[in-house]
Design an enzyme around this catalytic site. Structure first.
Site, PDB file in Angstrom:
ATOM      1  N   PRO A   1      48.617  48.692  38.974  1.00  0.00           N
ATOM      2  CA  PRO A   1      48.657  47.569  39.914  1.00  0.00           C
ATOM      3  C   PRO A   1      48.244  46.268  39.209  1.00  0.00           C
ATOM      4  O   PRO A   1      47.249  46.252  38.488  1.00  0.00           O
ATOM      5  CB  PRO A   1      47.620  47.965  40.974  1.00  0.00           C
ATOM      6  CG  PRO A   1      46.724  48.976  40.294  1.00  0.00           C
ATOM      7  CD  PRO A   1      47.583  49.679  39.298  1.00  0.00           C
TER       8      PRO A   1
ATOM      9  N   GLN B   1      48.592  49.554  46.330  1.00  0.00           N
ATOM     10  CA  GLN B   1      47.131  49.638  46.244  1.00  0.00           C
ATOM     11  C   GLN B   1      46.545  48.834  47.399  1.00  0.00           C
ATOM     12  O   GLN B   1      46.715  47.616  47.470  1.00  0.00           O
ATOM     13  CB  GLN B   1      46.645  49.068  44.905  1.00  0.00           C
ATOM     14  CG  GLN B   1      45.155  49.284  44.693  1.00  0.00           C
ATOM     15  CD  GLN B   1      44.656  48.641  43.412  1.00  0.00           C
ATOM     16  OE1 GLN B   1      44.881  47.455  43.185  1.00  0.00           O
ATOM     17  NE2 GLN B   1      43.962  49.411  42.585  1.00  0.00           N
TER      18      GLN B   1
ATOM     19  N   TYR C   1      35.265  45.595  43.654  1.00  0.00           N
ATOM     20  CA  TYR C   1      35.704  45.141  44.984  1.00  0.00           C
ATOM     21  C   TYR C   1      34.977  45.936  46.080  1.00  0.00           C
ATOM     22  O   TYR C   1      34.093  46.748  45.781  1.00  0.00           O
ATOM     23  CB  TYR C   1      37.237  45.195  45.076  1.00  0.00           C
ATOM     24  CG  TYR C   1      37.839  44.217  44.082  1.00  0.00           C
ATOM     25  CD1 TYR C   1      37.610  42.835  44.201  1.00  0.00           C
ATOM     26  CD2 TYR C   1      38.558  44.654  42.973  1.00  0.00           C
ATOM     27  CE1 TYR C   1      38.097  41.934  43.266  1.00  0.00           C
ATOM     28  CE2 TYR C   1      39.052  43.752  42.024  1.00  0.00           C
ATOM     29  CZ  TYR C   1      38.810  42.396  42.186  1.00  0.00           C
ATOM     30  OH  TYR C   1      39.282  41.492  41.248  1.00  0.00           O
TER      31      TYR C   1
ATOM     32  N   ARG D   1      49.302  45.589  31.011  1.00  0.00           N
ATOM     33  CA  ARG D   1      49.808  44.425  30.285  1.00  0.00           C
ATOM     34  C   ARG D   1      51.019  44.705  29.416  1.00  0.00           C
ATOM     35  O   ARG D   1      51.879  43.831  29.248  1.00  0.00           O
ATOM     36  CB  ARG D   1      48.664  43.815  29.458  1.00  0.00           C
ATOM     37  CG  ARG D   1      47.643  43.118  30.335  1.00  0.00           C
ATOM     38  CD  ARG D   1      46.340  42.914  29.624  1.00  0.00           C
ATOM     39  NE  ARG D   1      45.652  44.178  29.394  1.00  0.00           N
ATOM     40  CZ  ARG D   1      44.463  44.293  28.827  1.00  0.00           C
ATOM     41  NH1 ARG D   1      43.834  43.202  28.411  1.00  0.00           N
ATOM     42  NH2 ARG D   1      43.903  45.467  28.678  1.00  0.00           N
TER      43      ARG D   1
HETATM   44  C1  FNR Z   1      45.215  43.740  36.601  1.00  0.00           C
HETATM   45  N1  FNR Z   1      44.478  44.868  36.955  1.00  0.00           N
HETATM   46  C2  FNR Z   1      44.386  45.229  38.275  1.00  0.00           C
HETATM   47  N2  FNR Z   1      43.754  46.390  38.623  1.00  0.00           N
HETATM   48  C3  FNR Z   1      43.767  46.820  39.886  1.00  0.00           C
HETATM   49  O1  FNR Z   1      43.213  47.881  40.174  1.00  0.00           O
HETATM   50  N3  FNR Z   1      44.385  46.087  40.866  1.00  0.00           N
HETATM   51  C4  FNR Z   1      45.013  44.911  40.596  1.00  0.00           C
HETATM   52  O2  FNR Z   1      45.614  44.296  41.486  1.00  0.00           O
HETATM   53  C5  FNR Z   1      44.966  44.427  39.268  1.00  0.00           C
HETATM   54  N4  FNR Z   1      45.523  43.232  38.941  1.00  0.00           N
HETATM   55  C6  FNR Z   1      45.733  42.907  37.611  1.00  0.00           C
HETATM   56  C7  FNR Z   1      46.507  41.797  37.272  1.00  0.00           C
HETATM   57  C8  FNR Z   1      46.808  41.536  35.939  1.00  0.00           C
HETATM   58  C9  FNR Z   1      47.686  40.363  35.598  1.00  0.00           C
HETATM   59  C10 FNR Z   1      46.291  42.376  34.924  1.00  0.00           C
HETATM   60  C11 FNR Z   1      46.613  42.132  33.467  1.00  0.00           C
HETATM   61  C12 FNR Z   1      45.490  43.439  35.255  1.00  0.00           C
HETATM   62  C13 FNR Z   1      44.031  45.823  35.919  1.00  0.00           C
HETATM   63  C14 FNR Z   1      45.202  46.706  35.472  1.00  0.00           C
HETATM   64  O3  FNR Z   1      45.681  47.507  36.528  1.00  0.00           O
HETATM   65  C15 FNR Z   1      44.772  47.627  34.308  1.00  0.00           C
HETATM   66  O4  FNR Z   1      43.797  48.517  34.765  1.00  0.00           O
HETATM   67  C16 FNR Z   1      44.231  46.846  33.122  1.00  0.00           C
HETATM   68  O5  FNR Z   1      45.064  45.753  32.812  1.00  0.00           O
HETATM   69  C17 FNR Z   1      44.062  47.730  31.885  1.00  0.00           C
HETATM   70  O6  FNR Z   1      45.298  48.301  31.515  1.00  0.00           O
HETATM   71  P1  FNR Z   1      46.214  47.663  30.341  1.00  0.00           P
HETATM   72  O7  FNR Z   1      46.640  46.298  30.762  1.00  0.00           O
HETATM   73  O8  FNR Z   1      45.360  47.608  29.092  1.00  0.00           O
HETATM   74  O9  FNR Z   1      47.372  48.621  30.218  1.00  0.00           O
END
Ligand code: FNR
Length: 354
Positions: free
Chosen positions: A24, A100, A183, A324
């Site tokens: 998400p 989510q 949260y 990402r």
């Molecule tokens: C997130 N992440 C995130 N996590 C979550 O639980 N709900 C969310 O809405 C968001 N929003 C969000 C926006 C953006 C732009 C980023 C980059 C990240 C965290 C994401 O789901 C993930 O757990 C982390 O980015 C780590 O994973 P990666 O990016 O290293 O693959």
């Protein structure tokens, strides 16, 4: 035979075509909680790119549960229509749409990340009074949240339930509860943010009560949909929520019908000390998978096909969530297939790019 490209049966109704799931990711691009073509494009591209499932960003169950005024929401019926259109597209590509459901609690009412992310005063046109288990701000420069009463907790649980009803109407097949990253649900779980003296605070049993009530309310309105939860397995702070409590909670939630555990960490306390490196959260997923015996997803700095494959081969997780790297490369799944020498049929329209 690649494990990453093997299917994953979640329950009798839901099977993922592979084990790569879009994590998400908030887009801060909604108006009054309503989705638009940005969300269709953003989520749709991952479906065309053959992701196993796509978890839509943290979607607020109430207006004051939004991180920012531009978050998606599902607190009124009008918000269903566009999400249903997006989900129909995702399903037509063979992917599984998930949402989510979230409430930001004391971390709500902020400006957009690219405008500084500061918390707005309750009286600001884009801000509001935040709520939390206890009147403790996340950051000294934040406004003090209002500690919710027991009757307000009942309302919050109902807001999660009603949002789940709408999510089902919108065609989501996965409902993920956001219990991570500091949260509202995580705020109840952690003794650092929950200093209540009623039945929602103090002991482990009391701190998990709100989570259990939300899970049970949502579960009661699901039929074939799969219930997931994202948890932070540790606060990375002494005296905070920890892995042992996470595992104990997962065992209870499994009994309550939560089918999948998406294991992240942190976000609750600004004094957290995290050494971030590839796979840094994988040991937490591994501990949950093996000790609670549940379907578990690993997330965090996983960016390569072989890296993901190795995590699955080592039985550290059942599937991988990618954040990402999907922003950098919406066709990450195709690239993983090439890297792992898997013969993945591309979308017909893209076949000549193979
Ligand atoms: C997130 N992440 C995130 N996590 C979550 O639980 N709900 C969310 O809405 C968001 N929003 C969000 C926006 C953006 C732009 C980023 C980059 C990240 C965290 C994401 O789901 C993930 O757990 C982390 O980015 C780590 O994973 P990666 O990016 O290293 O693959």
């Amino acid at each position: 035979m690649s494990k990453l490209f093997s299917s994953l049966q979640i329950n009798n109704s839901i099977q993922l075509q592979n084990r790569i799931v879009v994590a998400p990711m908030c887009q801060y691009s909604a108006d009054n909680g309503y989705a638009n073509n940005w969300h269709l494009m953003h989520l749709g591209q991952f479906a065309a790119g053959k992701a196993g499932a796509i978890i839509q960003e943290a979607t607020a169950v109430a207006p004051e549960g939004r991180i920012s005024y531009k978050d998606l929401g599902l607190w009124e019926d009008g918000q269903i229509t566009k999400l249903a259109e997006i989900n129909a597209f995702i399903k037509a590509q063979g992917s599984v749409p998930g949402i989510q459901l979230a409430h930001a609690g004391r971390k709500a009412s902020t400006n957009l990340p690219w405008l500084g992310r500061e918390q707005f005063a309750p009286e600001h046109e884009n801000g509001w009074q935040t709520v939390a288990p206890s009147a403790l701000a996340f950051h000294p420069s934040d406004y003090t949240p209002k500690a919710v009463t027991e009757s307000e907790i009942t309302t919050l649980v109902d807001q999660f339930k009603q949002a789940a009803v709408r999510a089902v109407k919108a065609g989501f097949e996965i409902i993920e509860i956001h219990g991570a990253h500091g949260y509202l649900i995580h705020q109840f779980l952690s003794p650092l943010s929950n200093q209540r003296t009623d039945k929602y605070g103090g002991s482990f049993e009391n701190r998990i009560r709100f989570t259990l009530e939300v899970v049970s309310a949502i579960k009661s309105v699901l039929t074939t949909q799969s219930l997931w939860i994202r948890l932070s397995a540790t606060d990375w702070v002494d005296g905070g929520w920890n892995l042992e409590e996470t595992i104990a909670l997962c065992k209870i939630l499994k009994q309550q019908g939560v089918e999948v555990f998406d294991i992240s960490t942190g976000g609750l306390d600004r004094n957290q000390k995290i050494e971030v490196h590839p796979n840094y959260q994988v040991p937490f997923a591994e501990a949950v998978k093996n000790q609670a015996q549940v379907i578990t997803g690993a997330v965090g700095l996983i960016t390569k096909g072989k890296q993901a494959e190795t995590i699955l081969e080592n039985q550290q997780a059942d599937f991988i969530l990618i954040g990402r790297e999907f922003l950098r490369n919406p066709h990450f799944v195709y690239h993983c297939a090439t890297e792992l020498r898997v013969n993945l049929p591309w979308a017909n329209q893209y076949e000549r790019g193979k």
